[in-house]
Design a protein around this motif. Structure first.
Motif, short mmCIF file in Angstrom:
data_model
loop_
_atom_site.label_atom_id
_atom_site.label_comp_id
_atom_site.label_asym_id
_atom_site.label_seq_id
_atom_site.Cartn_x
_atom_site.Cartn_y
_atom_site.Cartn_z
N GLU B 58 0.86 -1.10 -0.11
CA GLU B 58 0.08 0.00 0.12
C GLU B 58 0.78 1.29 0.26
OE1 GLU B 58 -0.53 -2.84 2.05
OE2 GLU B 58 -2.18 -3.22 0.71
N GLN B 59 1.99 1.20 0.88
CA GLN B 59 2.91 2.38 1.02
C GLN B 59 3.40 2.69 -0.48
OE1 GLN B 59 3.94 4.89 2.69
NE2 GLN B 59 2.10 4.53 4.09
N HIS B 60 4.03 1.44 -1.00
CA HIS B 60 4.64 1.46 -2.30
C HIS B 60 3.72 2.08 -3.50
CE1 HIS B 60 6.94 -0.94 -5.64
NE2 HIS B 60 7.04 0.75 -5.97
N ILE B 61 2.53 1.72 -3.51
CA ILE B 61 1.58 2.16 -4.42
C ILE B 61 1.30 3.77 -4.10
CG2 ILE B 61 -1.08 2.43 -4.99
CD1 ILE B 61 -1.12 -0.80 -4.32
N ALA B 62 1.08 4.03 -2.82
CA ALA B 62 0.98 5.50 -2.21
C ALA B 62 1.98 6.32 -2.85
CB ALA B 62 0.78 5.38 -0.73
N ASP B 63 3.30 6.03 -2.85
CA ASP B 63 4.45 6.83 -2.88
C ASP B 63 4.67 6.81 -4.50
OD1 ASP B 63 5.17 6.87 -0.30
OD2 ASP B 63 6.74 5.33 -0.41
N THR B 64 4.19 5.98 -5.12
CA THR B 64 4.39 5.99 -6.65
C THR B 64 3.27 7.06 -7.06
OG1 THR B 64 5.22 3.71 -6.56
CG2 THR B 64 4.42 4.76 -8.65
N LEU B 65 2.01 6.95 -6.62
CA LEU B 65 0.92 7.72 -7.06
C LEU B 65 1.21 9.21 -6.85
CD1 LEU B 65 -2.22 5.57 -6.18
CD2 LEU B 65 -1.37 6.44 -8.31
N LEU B 111 15.55 5.32 -1.71
CA LEU B 111 15.99 6.23 -2.84
C LEU B 111 14.68 7.34 -2.68
CD1 LEU B 111 16.37 3.97 -6.11
CD2 LEU B 111 17.98 4.79 -4.66
N GLY B 112 14.84 8.41 -3.41
CA GLY B 112 13.99 9.62 -3.25
C GLY B 112 12.43 9.43 -3.59
N GLY B 113 11.68 9.99 -2.63
CA GLY B 113 10.38 9.74 -2.57
C GLY B 113 9.82 8.62 -2.12
N ALA B 114 10.75 7.62 -1.57
CA ALA B 114 10.25 6.49 -0.92
C ALA B 114 9.98 6.79 0.41
CB ALA B 114 11.21 5.33 -1.25
N SER B 115 9.16 6.08 0.98
CA SER B 115 8.76 6.38 2.41
C SER B 115 9.57 5.09 3.51
CB SER B 115 7.22 5.93 2.90
OG SER B 115 6.67 4.89 2.16
N HIS B 116 10.24 4.20 2.61
CA HIS B 116 10.93 3.20 3.34
C HIS B 116 12.03 2.83 2.39
CE1 HIS B 116 7.76 2.41 6.27
NE2 HIS B 116 6.87 2.63 5.46
N PRO B 117 13.13 2.04 2.96
CA PRO B 117 14.24 1.68 2.03
C PRO B 117 13.32 0.50 1.27
CG PRO B 117 15.03 1.66 4.49
CD PRO B 117 13.48 1.94 4.46
N ARG B 118 13.31 0.65 0.18
CA ARG B 118 12.61 -0.37 -0.90
C ARG B 118 13.19 -0.81 -1.79
NH1 ARG B 118 8.00 3.02 -1.84
NH2 ARG B 118 7.14 2.53 0.11
N ALA B 119 14.49 -0.17 -2.34
CA ALA B 119 15.18 -0.56 -3.59
C ALA B 119 16.02 -1.58 -3.27
CB ALA B 119 15.73 0.77 -4.13
N CYS B 120 15.90 -2.75 -3.77
CA CYS B 120 16.62 -4.17 -3.72
C CYS B 120 17.79 -3.67 -4.93
CB CYS B 120 16.02 -5.21 -4.26
SG CYS B 120 14.56 -5.50 -3.39
N TYR B 121 19.01 -4.02 -4.49
CA TYR B 121 20.12 -3.69 -5.17
C TYR B 121 21.20 -4.77 -5.18
CZ TYR B 121 22.37 -2.46 -0.61
OH TYR B 121 22.73 -2.29 0.47
N ALA B 122 22.24 -4.55 -5.98
CA ALA B 122 23.42 -5.18 -6.16
C ALA B 122 24.65 -4.37 -6.40
CB ALA B 122 23.19 -6.38 -7.22
N GLN B 123 25.17 -4.06 -5.24
CA GLN B 123 26.06 -2.84 -5.21
C GLN B 123 25.54 -1.56 -6.08
OE1 GLN B 123 27.72 -5.75 -6.83
NE2 GLN B 123 27.52 -6.47 -4.70
N ASP B 124 26.25 -0.94 -6.95
CA ASP B 124 25.58 0.13 -7.70
C ASP B 124 25.51 -0.53 -9.12
OD1 ASP B 124 28.18 0.37 -8.36
OD2 ASP B 124 28.30 2.51 -8.10
N TYR B 125 25.44 -1.74 -9.36
CA TYR B 125 25.32 -2.41 -10.65
C TYR B 125 23.98 -3.27 -10.53
CZ TYR B 125 30.49 -2.05 -11.58
OH TYR B 125 31.58 -1.55 -12.02
N THR B 126 23.11 -2.82 -10.29
CA THR B 126 21.74 -3.35 -10.24
C THR B 126 21.35 -3.69 -11.53
OG1 THR B 126 21.14 -1.99 -8.04
CG2 THR B 126 19.66 -3.45 -8.86
N GLY B 127 21.32 -3.00 -12.34
CA GLY B 127 20.65 -2.93 -13.79
C GLY B 127 21.54 -4.11 -14.51
N LEU B 128 22.83 -3.66 -14.44
CA LEU B 128 23.97 -4.74 -15.07
C LEU B 128 23.59 -6.24 -14.74
CD1 LEU B 128 26.77 -4.98 -16.73
CD2 LEU B 128 27.53 -5.29 -14.58
#
Lengths: 235, 503
Positions: B58-65, B111-128
């Motif tokens: 619900e929070q993820h939806i609310a932040d995105t909206l 990340l910016g605009g997020a109410s919680h730590p929500r971004a799963c990552y792989a160092q700073d190579y997430t996309g790669l």
């Protein structure tokens, strides 16, 4: 400053302004001097793996190399040159498939930070082909799997989520793990500081655990593995 | 068997490809580069999913909206956010090496605009790492790749159904047609419109969007361009939002903070822009994060800062500016990722799937390509449409057009004009746009379009001609330029990334 670029059989010299990176120099030449100069590039942040070339005999990413007067630029080796600095990477990419470089069977388990660190470096690979170009084995065995595919295999073999590491070990016995001369050239050119040589050594140890052994043991071929025989395993 | 043609070969394309393949279709992925060279590899920050309490879907939806400022569709956002945890589980199951916490959870950062730590990552190579894992999995499933083919146009039948595409084979200069029962465009965005003022790869020239528009597909929100607050000043190289997420500070010339660094990107970029307009230089300060943290969590940033700015972020301030980073607009699609044309699907940055609205949250684009990529692949695989045979006439027409290009000699330089256009867009259709400036911009675009005959290719070779690829991209960017400037002029309401001023 002047740089020389190998175009087909002939080197050609270009005058470039003082620029930051080789990629910027190549772009300047293409846009201002010769629109036919061909090279590959993409992200300019050293992460897409498009712009690997050789400078003064060593593989570099054009976007990460600060150009110097007198630099001699040429395409990667061991791959067909399509034009100027562009090589055909298809054959190299096929090695990933031959090595079965993927997660074969998922074992559902929560990884620890240490588990993830085990292959964090190997998964930094950008498939730029630098190691493939620097590897001397291809000159005696074109069918060699090569450094990046083997590193990629190790990445999955060491991953606790891989329930079938043997599937990969089986795939790299022929023209694979034993054909490497451990010369370490791949490590020296990797822009991501990966050492395929070390990964190959670990794959050899793992192969031994699965009952494989170096086919060159017992044959007196000067340590060149099975490059000169038919590659069948000798137990 | 259904035949699915996927155009583009980045993360969205690969997610769609493996999904179509798992749904029983024959799949062919055709891209202008190689799969692992796509824009996806540049995504650093992370992929959003509400995995652990106290965070919630619900929070993820609310932040995105909230970040989308009323321009997102709640149903689409809900679909994406609800499926986020299973998307992460799926990525884990195919071997994506996400960073972990000491308690064996998938590590997440704010990340910016997020109410919680929500971004799963792989160092700073997430996309790669996501991209390469998808590529390995596609190889496992036996997906067919056709690399280095440039999309020329989409093919339609008499009922206006899309049923294939024409490509220029970069390696030999031949025109090829590929027919399919459905086509998925996953060709990326158009941030390279801003040329040197963009963080993106060379390839972000909106090729699929142009091809879709030319056969009548609807585009939407084209004026919404996200400017990333922290690109290196002289090179527009991206410094990930995770640097601010971890406590990086924005400072002006007087070394004073002027904005909450963790606001959404549109707000932070605007604050920086206003400072710059007032004559301030802006810097990112991550010195206090320490060497251990920077080396482990942000390995790329230090390397790039040293290379491009000759600045060491461990000891010095990083000079930055906002740069065009992501394009929210694109091919309008429904919840099945189908465009307004039958047989044509679009996914990822080339689509406008109504989840980002006026401003995309960091971490939602990687999420979109996985969740919606799978949906696109599944629906395209189920689309029962006969494979239509392309008329020879179309191929002949495309060949004639190419022939003309090879015989004429250009008097104007495409590279100079790309740069001019990029500078103009940054100035007149950047973070703030006024009616007067947009009108001037449109006039300039029309001038260039009217003189298109003066442009062409200097290199007349048929094998691996990158000059002609640059020309195709130039034509596409010009088309996009008109769409963006027109949409920006038409929309006189300031919202999110589209800010109108009265200058």
């Amino acid at each position: 400053m002047k740089i020389t670029i190998r175009r087909g059989d002939t080197p050609e010299t270009f005058e470039v302004a003082s620029v930051l990176t080789l990629l910027e120099a190549l772009e300047e030449i293409k846009q201002k001097q010769d629109a036919s100069l061909s090279f590959s590039h993409g992200c300019r942040s050293s992460v897409c793996g498009s712009c690997a070339v050789r400078v003064n005999g060593k593989e570099v990413l054009a976007c990460a190399h600060k150009v110097e007067d007198g630099d001699e630029v040429e395409p990667l080796r061991n791959l067909p040159v399509l034009r100027d600095l562009v090589v055909d990477a298809e054959k190299a990419l096929q090695t990933n498939i031959r090595a079965k470089a993927w997660l074969q069977e998922y074992s559902d388990m929560a990884l620890s930070d240490e588990d993830e660190q085990r292959n964090a470096l190997q998964s930094d690979c950008i498939l730029c082909g630098s190691c493939y170009s620097a590897c001397p084995v291809f000159s005696v065995n074109e069918a060699f799997l090569g450094p990046f595919a083997l590193t990629r295999d190790w990445k999955y073999v060491v991953d606790p989520r891989e329930a079938s590491p043997k599937s990969k070990i089986d795939a790299i016995q022929q023209n694979g793990v034993w054909d490497c001369t451990l010369c370490n050239e791949c490590t020296l050119v990797c822009p991501q500081e990966i050492s395929p040589k070390q990964d190959i050594e670990k794959l050899r140890a793992k192969s031994a655990q699965f009952g494989y052994s170096d086919p060159s043991f017992g044959s007196f071929d000067g340590g060149f593995g099975n490059n000169f025989n038919d590659g069948t395993l000798q137990f | 068997m259904q035949k699915v043609l996927i155009i583009g070969s980045g993360g969205a394309a690969l997610a769609a490809a493996v999904s179509a393949k798992e749904n029983g279709a024959e799949v062919i992925v055709v891209g202008k580069e190689y799969p692992t060279r796509s824009q996806t590899c540049m995504a650093q920050g992370g992929i959003n999913a509400a995995l652990y309490a106290p965070d919630s879907i619900e929070q993820h939806i609310a932040d995105t909206l909230a970040a989308a400022k009323g321009l997102a569709n709640e149903e689409a956002v809900t679909l994406m956010c609800q499926q986020a945890p299973s998307a992460i589980a799926w990525l884990d199951a195919i071997g994506t090496p996400f960073s972990r916490t000491p308690t064996k959870q998938i590590a997440q950062r704010r990340l910016g605009g997020a109410s919680h730590p929500r971004a799963c990552y792989a160092q700073d190579y997430t996309g790669l790492k996501i991209l390469h894992t998808l590529y390995d999995y596609a190889n496992k499933l036996g997906v067919t790749f056709v690399n280095e083919h440039f999309l020329l146009e989409l093919l339609t039948n008499e009922q206006k159904q899309v049923c294939g595409a024409l490509f220029y084979d970069i390696r030999n200069g031949r025109v090829e047609s590929i027919q399919a029962s459905s086509v998925i465009l996953a060709t990326g965005g158009y941030s390279k419109l801003y040329h040197t003022h963009s963080t993106n790869s060379k390839a972000a020239t909106g090729d699929g969007i142009v091809a879709a528009a030319k056969v009548g597909a609807k585009l939407s929100n084209m004026e919404f361009i996200q400017f990333h607050p922290t690109a290196l000043k002289s090179s527009s190289i991206l410094i990930s939002e995770s640097a601010r997420g971890a406590g990086g500070k924005l400072l002006n010339s007087s070394k004073e903070r002027f904005v909450d660094e963790l606001k959404p990107r549109d707000e932070v970029s605007l604050a920086i822009y206003r400072q710059m307009q007032a004559g301030q230089e802006i810097f990112l300060d991550i010195r206090h994060l320490g060497e251990e943290f920077i080396t482990k969590e942000l390995p790329q940033e230090r390397k790039l800062a040293l290379l491009y700015e000759n600045v060491d972020p461990l000891t010095e301030l990083l000079p930055i500016k906002p740069a065009a980073h992501y394009t929210m607009g694109g091919i309008s699609v429904d919840l099945k990722m189908q465009s307004t044309l039958k047989g044509l699907y679009a996914v990822g940055e080339c689509s406008e799937s109504r989840v980002h609205g006026a401003n995309r949250l960091g971490g939602n684009s990687l999420l979109e390509i996985i969740v919606f990529g799978k949906i696109a692949g599944e629906n395209a695989a189920k689309n029962k449409q006969e494979v239509f045979v392309c008329s020879e006439e179309k191929i002949l027409h495309a060949k004639e057009k190419l022939q003309k290009l090879f015989t004429k000699n250009p008097t104007k330089n495409i590279y100079d004009t790309r740069k001019t256009l990029g500078d103009l867009f940054y100035e007149k259709c950047g973070i703030e746009r006024s009616e007067k400036e947009l009108q001037t911009l449109l006039q300039k675009i029309e001038e260039i379009q009217n003189s298109l005959n003066d442009y062409g290719i200097e290199d007349k070779a048929h094998n691996y001609n990158t000059n002609i690829v640059d020309y195709f991209e130039f034509e596409n960017i010009l088309y996009i330029a008109k769409e963006v400037a027109t949409a920006a002029l038409k929309n006189d309401t300031s919202v999110g990334a589209h800010r109108r001023s009265e200058k």
